[in-house]
Design a protein around this motif. Sequence first.
Motif, short mmCIF file in Angstrom:
data_model
loop_
_atom_site.label_atom_id
_atom_site.label_comp_id
_atom_site.label_asym_id
_atom_site.label_seq_id
_atom_site.Cartn_x
_atom_site.Cartn_y
_atom_site.Cartn_z
N THR A 74 0.87 -1.25 -0.01
CA THR A 74 0.13 -0.21 0.06
C THR A 74 0.99 1.33 0.09
O THR A 74 1.83 1.25 0.85
N LEU A 76 1.26 5.47 -0.16
CA LEU A 76 0.72 6.79 0.09
C LEU A 76 1.27 7.85 -0.49
O LEU A 76 2.63 8.05 -0.59
N ASN A 77 0.65 8.75 -1.22
CA ASN A 77 1.04 10.07 -1.74
C ASN A 77 1.53 11.02 -0.67
O ASN A 77 0.64 11.27 0.28
N LYS A 80 -0.43 14.09 -1.24
CA LYS A 80 -1.96 14.18 -0.82
C LYS A 80 -2.10 12.67 -0.11
O LYS A 80 -2.24 11.80 -0.72
N PRO A 81 -1.92 12.86 1.33
CA PRO A 81 -2.16 11.63 2.33
C PRO A 81 -3.37 10.78 2.18
O PRO A 81 -3.46 9.64 2.34
N ASP A 82 -4.28 11.47 1.53
CA ASP A 82 -5.55 10.69 1.56
C ASP A 82 -5.48 9.55 0.14
O ASP A 82 -6.25 8.91 0.15
N GLU A 83 -4.69 10.04 -0.79
CA GLU A 83 -4.70 9.04 -2.01
C GLU A 83 -3.77 7.92 -1.64
O GLU A 83 -2.63 7.81 -1.28
N ARG A 84 -4.25 6.70 -1.88
CA ARG A 84 -3.76 5.44 -1.74
C ARG A 84 -3.79 4.44 -2.72
O ARG A 84 -4.62 4.46 -3.59
#
Length: 193
Positions: A74, A76-77, A80-84
């Motif tokens: 997995t 994480l950006n 943009k931490p919400d983008e996985r």
Amino acid sequence: MHAAPRIFLLALALTGWVAADLPKKAPITKYTRLWKDSPFTSKPPPPEAGPVVNILDDYALAGVSPILNGYRVTLLNKKKPDERIIVEGDKTTEGFKILSVIRKAGDPLGTVVKMMSGSVTGTVAFDEKLLTLAPPPAAKPKVPPGVKPGQPPIPGQAAPARQPRPRVIVPPPTAKPAQPSSSSQRPTRRSPR
């Protein structure tokens, strides 16, 4: 004898004038070199290849777990931490492919995954800043009664004092049935005979 050279020059000029053709338009191919290789319109040299941007630098590991055909990773950006992005096994997901997983014994956060995105290869590791829990949202300040939310208190006036609500206790119902009293009953009517 002075007349002979003059006559000779006049005859030569007349012969040239009579023998001369009309001017002709030059062929267009004569100027081809000018518009292709002109020093005024030459193309700039090609730009130098700048540093190669590695898209994997924008990602951090959120988790690595073994599955049947390899690993599930997995990502994480970081911007943009919400983008996985979840990449499984040998499959390519959104341009990412797992090449190898290097686990560090005794330190799960030391795991490094070698990945490929397009033609660029690189490594992705855990970023402790992105793995920390976010603090809960701040509680809204309590607004005293009589003041509308979002409206500042009026200076010089005290906030209205809140009156305590009186407590009302209802007595429990009595267990004895009430006996009918004669004063509370309605008189019965009798019809005259």
